[in-house]
Structure formats: C-alpha cells, structure tokens
Design a protein around this motif. Structure first.
Motif, mmCIF file in Angstrom:
data_model
loop_
_atom_site.group_PDB
_atom_site.id
_atom_site.type_symbol
_atom_site.label_atom_id
_atom_site.label_comp_id
_atom_site.label_asym_id
_atom_site.label_seq_id
_atom_site.Cartn_x
_atom_site.Cartn_y
_atom_site.Cartn_z
ATOM 1 N N ASN A 118 -29.436 4.813 -32.552
ATOM 2 C CA ASN A 118 -30.643 4.489 -31.789
ATOM 3 C C ASN A 118 -30.316 3.627 -30.577
ATOM 4 O O ASN A 118 -30.807 3.880 -29.476
ATOM 5 C CB ASN A 118 -31.635 3.743 -32.682
ATOM 6 C CG ASN A 118 -32.561 4.685 -33.394
ATOM 7 O OD1 ASN A 118 -32.392 5.885 -33.315
ATOM 8 N ND2 ASN A 118 -33.510 4.144 -34.093
ATOM 9 N N PHE A 119 -29.481 2.591 -30.782
ATOM 10 C CA PHE A 119 -29.119 1.713 -29.664
ATOM 11 C C PHE A 119 -28.489 2.512 -28.538
ATOM 12 O O PHE A 119 -28.853 2.362 -27.371
ATOM 13 C CB PHE A 119 -28.124 0.646 -30.133
ATOM 14 C CG PHE A 119 -28.737 -0.454 -30.945
ATOM 15 C CD1 PHE A 119 -29.890 -1.074 -30.523
ATOM 16 C CD2 PHE A 119 -28.156 -0.873 -32.114
ATOM 17 C CE1 PHE A 119 -30.454 -2.088 -31.261
ATOM 18 C CE2 PHE A 119 -28.711 -1.888 -32.860
ATOM 19 C CZ PHE A 119 -29.859 -2.488 -32.436
ATOM 20 N N ILE A 120 -27.507 3.353 -28.904
ATOM 21 C CA ILE A 120 -26.781 4.100 -27.869
ATOM 22 C C ILE A 120 -27.713 5.093 -27.172
ATOM 23 O O ILE A 120 -27.658 5.260 -25.947
ATOM 24 C CB ILE A 120 -25.575 4.815 -28.497
ATOM 25 C CG1 ILE A 120 -24.603 3.801 -29.104
ATOM 26 C CG2 ILE A 120 -24.859 5.660 -27.485
ATOM 27 C CD1 ILE A 120 -23.700 3.130 -28.144
ATOM 28 N N ALA A 121 -28.599 5.743 -27.938
ATOM 29 C CA ALA A 121 -29.504 6.722 -27.329
ATOM 30 C C ALA A 121 -30.456 6.037 -26.361
ATOM 31 O O ALA A 121 -30.680 6.529 -25.251
ATOM 32 C CB ALA A 121 -30.279 7.460 -28.414
ATOM 33 N N TYR A 132 -30.639 6.864 -22.248
ATOM 34 C CA TYR A 132 -31.802 7.469 -21.597
ATOM 35 C C TYR A 132 -32.802 6.444 -21.094
ATOM 36 O O TYR A 132 -33.795 6.814 -20.494
ATOM 37 C CB TYR A 132 -32.480 8.455 -22.551
ATOM 38 C CG TYR A 132 -31.596 9.628 -22.855
ATOM 39 C CD1 TYR A 132 -31.322 10.569 -21.866
ATOM 40 C CD2 TYR A 132 -31.000 9.787 -24.100
ATOM 41 C CE1 TYR A 132 -30.482 11.626 -22.114
ATOM 42 C CE2 TYR A 132 -30.158 10.841 -24.354
ATOM 43 C CZ TYR A 132 -29.902 11.760 -23.358
ATOM 44 O OH TYR A 132 -29.067 12.804 -23.605
ATOM 45 N N GLY A 133 -32.571 5.157 -21.358
ATOM 46 C CA GLY A 133 -33.496 4.143 -20.879
ATOM 47 C C GLY A 133 -33.172 3.720 -19.463
ATOM 48 O O GLY A 133 -32.129 4.088 -18.910
ATOM 49 N N PRO A 134 -34.062 2.926 -18.851
ATOM 50 C CA PRO A 134 -33.762 2.403 -17.515
ATOM 51 C C PRO A 134 -32.714 1.294 -17.581
ATOM 52 O O PRO A 134 -32.534 0.666 -18.631
ATOM 53 C CB PRO A 134 -35.114 1.870 -17.034
ATOM 54 C CG PRO A 134 -35.867 1.587 -18.287
ATOM 55 C CD PRO A 134 -35.381 2.529 -19.330
ATOM 56 N N HIS A 135 -32.049 1.049 -16.463
ATOM 57 C CA HIS A 135 -31.033 -0.004 -16.295
ATOM 58 C C HIS A 135 -29.887 0.093 -17.310
ATOM 59 O O HIS A 135 -29.623 -0.852 -18.040
ATOM 60 C CB HIS A 135 -31.659 -1.402 -16.393
ATOM 61 C CG HIS A 135 -32.739 -1.617 -15.399
ATOM 62 N ND1 HIS A 135 -32.522 -1.575 -14.048
ATOM 63 C CD2 HIS A 135 -34.066 -1.840 -15.563
ATOM 64 C CE1 HIS A 135 -33.673 -1.765 -13.414
ATOM 65 N NE2 HIS A 135 -34.610 -1.924 -14.305
ATOM 66 N N PRO A 136 -29.210 1.221 -17.359
ATOM 67 C CA PRO A 136 -28.056 1.280 -18.275
ATOM 68 C C PRO A 136 -26.897 0.415 -17.799
ATOM 69 O O PRO A 136 -26.023 0.087 -18.580
ATOM 70 C CB PRO A 136 -27.674 2.763 -18.270
ATOM 71 C CG PRO A 136 -28.182 3.275 -16.988
ATOM 72 C CD PRO A 136 -29.402 2.473 -16.639
ATOM 73 N N GLU A 137 -26.904 0.018 -16.511
ATOM 74 C CA GLU A 137 -25.776 -0.776 -16.003
ATOM 75 C C GLU A 137 -25.752 -2.173 -16.630
ATOM 76 O O GLU A 137 -24.729 -2.839 -16.604
ATOM 77 C CB GLU A 137 -25.826 -0.859 -14.481
ATOM 78 C CG GLU A 137 -26.944 -1.718 -13.907
ATOM 79 C CD GLU A 137 -28.273 -0.979 -13.859
ATOM 80 O OE1 GLU A 137 -28.294 0.213 -14.210
ATOM 81 O OE2 GLU A 137 -29.282 -1.605 -13.488
ATOM 82 N N ALA A 138 -26.885 -2.626 -17.230
ATOM 83 C CA ALA A 138 -26.879 -3.926 -17.909
ATOM 84 C C ALA A 138 -26.128 -3.862 -19.230
ATOM 85 O O ALA A 138 -25.798 -4.902 -19.796
ATOM 86 C CB ALA A 138 -28.311 -4.396 -18.145
ATOM 87 N N PHE A 154 -21.924 9.857 -30.213
ATOM 88 C CA PHE A 154 -21.777 8.782 -29.232
ATOM 89 C C PHE A 154 -21.081 9.303 -27.980
ATOM 90 O O PHE A 154 -21.482 8.989 -26.858
ATOM 91 C CB PHE A 154 -20.965 7.617 -29.812
ATOM 92 C CG PHE A 154 -21.702 6.803 -30.837
ATOM 93 C CD1 PHE A 154 -22.989 7.132 -31.202
ATOM 94 C CD2 PHE A 154 -21.110 5.712 -31.435
ATOM 95 C CE1 PHE A 154 -23.673 6.391 -32.140
ATOM 96 C CE2 PHE A 154 -21.782 4.966 -32.370
ATOM 97 C CZ PHE A 154 -23.058 5.304 -32.730
ATOM 98 N N LEU A 155 -20.023 10.113 -28.181
ATOM 99 C CA LEU A 155 -19.310 10.658 -27.028
ATOM 100 C C LEU A 155 -20.238 11.562 -26.221
ATOM 101 O O LEU A 155 -20.207 11.564 -24.990
ATOM 102 C CB LEU A 155 -18.076 11.439 -27.492
ATOM 103 C CG LEU A 155 -16.954 10.611 -28.096
ATOM 104 C CD1 LEU A 155 -15.813 11.520 -28.510
ATOM 105 C CD2 LEU A 155 -16.447 9.577 -27.118
ATOM 106 N N GLY A 156 -21.102 12.320 -26.915
ATOM 107 C CA GLY A 156 -22.053 13.169 -26.213
ATOM 108 C C GLY A 156 -23.074 12.371 -25.424
ATOM 109 O O GLY A 156 -23.671 12.877 -24.475
ATOM 110 N N LEU A 157 -23.284 11.117 -25.817
ATOM 111 C CA LEU A 157 -24.222 10.247 -25.099
ATOM 112 C C LEU A 157 -23.516 9.455 -24.002
ATOM 113 O O LEU A 157 -24.042 8.441 -23.548
ATOM 114 C CB LEU A 157 -24.883 9.278 -26.083
ATOM 115 C CG LEU A 157 -25.992 9.866 -26.943
ATOM 116 C CD1 LEU A 157 -26.325 8.930 -28.080
ATOM 117 C CD2 LEU A 157 -27.219 10.109 -26.099
ATOM 118 N N ASP A 158 -22.330 9.875 -23.585
ATOM 119 C CA ASP A 158 -21.551 9.210 -22.526
ATOM 120 C C ASP A 158 -21.176 7.789 -22.885
ATOM 121 O O ASP A 158 -20.981 6.958 -22.002
ATOM 122 C CB ASP A 158 -22.319 9.211 -21.190
ATOM 123 C CG ASP A 158 -22.641 10.613 -20.756
ATOM 124 O OD1 ASP A 158 -21.705 11.418 -20.692
ATOM 125 O OD2 ASP A 158 -23.820 10.911 -20.510
#
Lengths: 103, 165
Positions: free
Chosen positions: A45-48, A52-58, B43-47
C-alpha cells in the motif's frame, strides 16, 4: 480500474489471507508467517500510494516502506526467538497448548 | 492494468494462500518465499527498485531463512497428526473475510477520489541515501538502535537457560 485501485485490492486480499492464517493456524511459526504477510500488504500500500500519489519526490511512502521492512525484520527475529524458547519449555509449538502464563 | 501485473498478483496471492493452508510447515515456508518474490516483483513494477531489491534481500534472504531455521529447531517439519487449524479457526476465517469485505468495499467506494499520477517518479539509490541521512536521519538512527536491541534480545530470549539458574 485505475492501477492504484488494483494494487490496493491485491494488498487487501493479501492482508486478509495473512489475517486468516494468523487467526486459524495452531503452529506459532505459521502465525508469524501470517503476520509477515500482513506487514507486506501494508508495504505494498505504501509503495502504491507513493507511486501514484502527488509529490513522489518527497519519498515519503518509500521511506515508510523501508523503515517498515526494517521493523518487520526485527519483529521476525524476536518472534522466532520466542517460539524457540517456548518450544524448549513446552516441547511444542502448538498455540492451543500455550494456555498458562506460569513458567 | 497490464497483464503482467495480474500475472504477478496471481502468483503472489497463490503463494500467500498456500503459505497459509498447506499442512507441512516446510512447504508453507517455501510458498511464503514465492509470495515474497511476487511482492518484490510488484514493487519493481511500481518503479520502486530500491524497495524491491530490499524486499528480496531482507525477506527472501533473511526472514524466510529465519523461518526455515525456526522450523528445523522446533521440529515443526513433522506434519501433525490432528488438525493443523486451531479450535477457533471458523471465527478467525469469518473475521478475515469480514476484514476483506470492509477493505474491498472502502477501496471501491473511494476509488474515484484516488490520485492517479502517471509520470514515473525517480527514486534512485542516491536520492534515497541523501534522504536517509538528511531529512530522515533521526528515524534511521532509531531503527538502527531498534535492530541492535532486537537482535541482542532475540539471542538472549532463545539462549539456552542454565539448569537450576
């Protein structure tokens, strides 16, 4: 179905499978396996949400997942150590037999 | 969603399911490894390359091995004669199904308001390293302390007790 929804559904299914395993098995090691699956579903869930959420650079979701992996590793070590200690005491890993707190 | 995602998801969920329902504990540990590998691929598929490889190293390399060691040390590899499920397994199954129903309903109900950013985020090991020693340095130190304490604690808990103490 958006990719995020699909990932969340997979994580929900994984969490439920882990919960079912933790609640239904008799062997303490299998209960720990169920708990590991639940932790991993949370990581997904965290990684997803990070992806796909905003501000992934944080890197917030990514960091949370990495720390969660570290804590899960510590949990596994302590949990399995406890299982080995209890097995030495009771000669069993059957949770239904662990019904006393007295040593 | 791509066919690859559904294929990996199917492998992961099948691995998790077999890890929970198989009778022999060693087979459960092997199925668990398959589930971890599937998760790493997700995880790899999610970059999230760093998280994917961390998952492989920590879970397949350490946790699965720990589980196998615990099974060997507790002679859990012998399949028990009676049922492998506890007395309260029906209640547990109903609770898990209820949890899945609530999760699934919540996700599908709120799916319209989910963010859906398409461009690929960059999270190289370098950026993660800078973040770890910059903004997240305090959590990093706490986790380092926690891992040390947990490792020492696990050894002390599992250490052989002296007779008569």
């Amino acid at each position: 179905m958006t990719p995020l929804t699909a990932h969340l559904l997979v994580a929900a299914l994984l969490f439920s499978i882990g919960l079912a395993g933790a609640l239904t098995r008799r062997n303490a090691i299998l209960v720990l396996i169920g708990i590991e699956l639940m932790l991993n579903a949370a990581n997904l869930n965290f990684i997803a949400f990070w992806r796909y959420g905003p501000h992934p650079e944080a890197l917030t979701g990514m960091m949370f997942a990495i720390f969660s992996i570290a804590v899960a590793a510590a949990e596994a070590a302590v949990g399995l150590g406890l299982v080995i200690a209890i097995h030495r005491h009771l000669h069993s890993t059957d949770l239904d037999q662990m019904n006393r707190m007295k040593g | 969603m791509s066919i690859v995602f559904w294929f990996i998801s199917a492998i992961t969920i099948a691995g998790a399911l077999f890890a929970v329902i198989l009778k022999n504990t060693v087979h459960c540990a092997l199925a668990l490894t398959v589930a971890f590998a599937g998760l790493a691929l997700l995880f790899l598929g999610l970059d999230a390359q760093f998280a994917g490889f961390t998952e492989i190293m920590v879970y397949i390399g350490a946790v699965a091995i720990l589980v196998v060691f615990a099974i060997l040390l507790t002679r859990g590899s012998e399949t028990p004669k009676g049922s492998v499920y506890s007395r309260y397994s029906l209640t547990g199954l109903v609770a898990a199904a209820g949890v899945f129903a609530v999760f699934g309903w919540t996700v599908l109900e709120s799916a319209r308001s989910f963010p859906n950013v398409q461009e690929t985020p960059s999270a190289t090991a370098k950026e993660i390293g800078y973040a770890l020693v910059g903004r997240y340095v305090l959590p990093l130190e706490i986790v380092a302390l926690l891992l040390t304490v947990a490792t020492i604690g696990a050894v002390i808990v599992a250490m052989h007790e002296k007779e008569g103490k």
